[in-house]
Design a protein around this motif. Structure first.
Motif, PDB file in Angstrom:
ATOM      1  N   UNK A   1      -0.092 -14.207 -13.182  1.00  0.00           N
ATOM      2  CA  UNK A   1      -0.395 -13.461 -14.417  1.00  0.00           C
ATOM      3  C   UNK A   1       0.173 -12.052 -13.963  1.00  0.00           C
ATOM      4  N   UNK A   2       0.843 -11.789 -12.684  1.00  0.00           N
ATOM      5  CA  UNK A   2       1.479 -10.650 -12.533  1.00  0.00           C
ATOM      6  C   UNK A   2       2.854 -10.453 -12.742  1.00  0.00           C
ATOM      7  N   UNK A   3       3.328  -9.088 -12.939  1.00  0.00           N
ATOM      8  CA  UNK A   3       4.793  -8.818 -13.302  1.00  0.00           C
ATOM      9  C   UNK A   3       5.452  -7.894 -12.209  1.00  0.00           C
ATOM     10  N   UNK A   4       4.606  -7.198 -11.516  1.00  0.00           N
ATOM     11  CA  UNK A   4       5.216  -6.298 -10.474  1.00  0.00           C
ATOM     12  C   UNK A   4       4.548  -6.629  -9.386  1.00  0.00           C
ATOM     13  N   UNK A   5       5.403  -6.859  -7.924  1.00  0.00           N
ATOM     14  CA  UNK A   5       4.541  -6.947  -6.785  1.00  0.00           C
ATOM     15  C   UNK A   5       4.898  -5.904  -5.921  1.00  0.00           C
ATOM     16  N   UNK A   6       4.241  -5.489  -4.837  1.00  0.00           N
ATOM     17  CA  UNK A   6       4.486  -4.321  -4.179  1.00  0.00           C
ATOM     18  C   UNK A   6       4.870  -5.000  -2.806  1.00  0.00           C
ATOM     19  N   UNK A   7       6.122  -4.868  -2.352  1.00  0.00           N
ATOM     20  CA  UNK A   7       6.902  -5.321  -0.988  1.00  0.00           C
ATOM     21  C   UNK A   7       6.808  -4.163  -0.096  1.00  0.00           C
ATOM     22  N   UNK A   8       5.814  -4.661   1.057  1.00  0.00           N
ATOM     23  CA  UNK A   8       5.839  -3.767   2.120  1.00  0.00           C
ATOM     24  C   UNK A   8       6.713  -4.192   3.362  1.00  0.00           C
ATOM     25  N   UNK A   9       7.377  -3.194   3.858  1.00  0.00           N
ATOM     26  CA  UNK A   9       8.509  -3.399   4.974  1.00  0.00           C
ATOM     27  C   UNK A   9       8.125  -2.337   6.082  1.00  0.00           C
ATOM     28  N   UNK A  10       8.655  -2.574   7.311  1.00  0.00           N
ATOM     29  CA  UNK A  10       8.782  -1.360   8.161  1.00  0.00           C
ATOM     30  C   UNK A  10       9.886  -0.915   8.428  1.00  0.00           C
ATOM     31  N   UNK A  11      10.260   0.267   8.137  1.00  0.00           N
ATOM     32  CA  UNK A  11      11.685   0.672   8.419  1.00  0.00           C
ATOM     33  C   UNK A  11      11.542   1.914   9.582  1.00  0.00           C
TER      34      UNK A  11
END
Lengths: 218, 218
Positions: free
Chosen positions: B36-46
């Motif tokens: 059902x989604x169009x955007x995801x939120x990608x979490x990374x450690x920088x």
């Protein structure tokens, strides 16, 4: 609106590596993106791993407030966070698969959130959270009592270190050789809407119309 | 739908610390939230800091695909990520401020994404991305050529380590002493809608109706 506001800061994190042309230093754009949003995504590092938690938020001129409990137990001390608010504004339909994309407005705020302990600021922050979502609801609903206030964990994050990115407009391949393919191209606009409020079934029997400030959301 | 699918894994990260009652091990719920989604939120450690980047995605039975470029240069090697997809389904209007909240469906997927190098899998992954957003568009648009395929950075993340959380229904204070206040309470439903497609101005003069598979989005 932005004339009296400072430009957004430039730090290594907010200097855009990719798609610099989409970055804008306009503080008014940040305010508009935050004002238009309902969910933010809070990024924290837990045991070295990233974790992204969706949650509600509120804003003042210089501070973003959010519930601390969503990130517990990871947010004691002085943990860095990244709060992202993104709006999907449309699907960009291009001639070639490679040029497809989305129209969006997004903001990222970086920093070490401060745990709010002062009861007056806690009230202010909770008011911010509620009024951000339903303007007028703070004065309508029962406000927190001392026990509830003590039980609420609230985080305050400065808006000082922030970046925004925006994409608008049609696809980019309208003047490429692919235009000769004769494919339809354009944008399918997207937006969040609120529908007719649904009464709590436990109000059954009460003659209680939807208050105007709640009706206004739909 | 879920009978042949495994239950979601339980690892320290996906065992819910908070609001356990909202967690569900049902694989079908994960699939539904992702579909059902169009955007995801990608979490990374920088450099030790969290960073949360909104981006589009696609899914197969066991893998989530996303563009690697959104997270570059942070995603070389074997960096852990967290991908979160969240839907705002409604605003929960309670009698007391303390009980306000949102109805939502959210999924978190943890793991080390794999950089896709095999051209066949890259085509499959890009197809996934496009078809997730506009079913039918892969066969309608011009597909990537060899050069474009080489220029596309694609990441594959296993759906193995995932957790979902869902809240539905009316506010929780309908049987509390606050019910006697006589305040309106309930839910204001929210949803994402697509409006009438907007033609690329560069199509001007062409007699080109919106193709049915694009019209279906609105």
């Amino acid at each position: 609106m932005s004339s009296s506001l400072p430009a957004l800061s430039t730090t290594p994190r907010t200097r855009l590596g990719r798609m610099k042309k989409r970055g804008t230093p306009d503080r008014a754009v940040l305010d508009e993106i935050l004002a238009a949003g309902f969910l933010c995504h809070l990024g924290v590092v837990v045991d070295g791993y990233p974790m992204v938690v969706p949650t509600v938020y509120g804003v003042t001129q210089d501070t973003l407030y959010l519930h601390g409990s969503v990130a517990s137990p990871s947010l004691g001390g002085d943990a860095e966070v990244c709060v992202t608010v993104a709006h999907l504004d449309g699907i960009v339909v291009a001639r070639s698969v490679f040029e497809h994309g989305i129209n969006y407005r997004s903001a990222m705020i970086f920093g070490v959130p401060r745990q709010v302990t002062d009861p007056d600021e806690k009230l202010l922050g909770l008011r911010c959270l509620v009024e951000h979502i339903i303007p007028g609801q703070w004065d309508y609903a029962r406000q927190p009592n001392r026990k509830e206030l003590a039980a609420s964990t609230l985080l305050a994050l400065s808006l000082e270190e922030a970046s925004v990115k925006v994409r608008t407009g049609p696809p980019d391949d309208g003047e490429s050789p692919d235009a000769a393919l004769g494919h339809w191209a354009g944008v399918v606009p997207a937006r969040l809407v609120f529908d007719e409020p649904v009464r709590d079934p436990l109000l059954a029997g009460l003659d209680l119309p939807v208050p105007p400030h709640i009706r206004r959301l739909s």
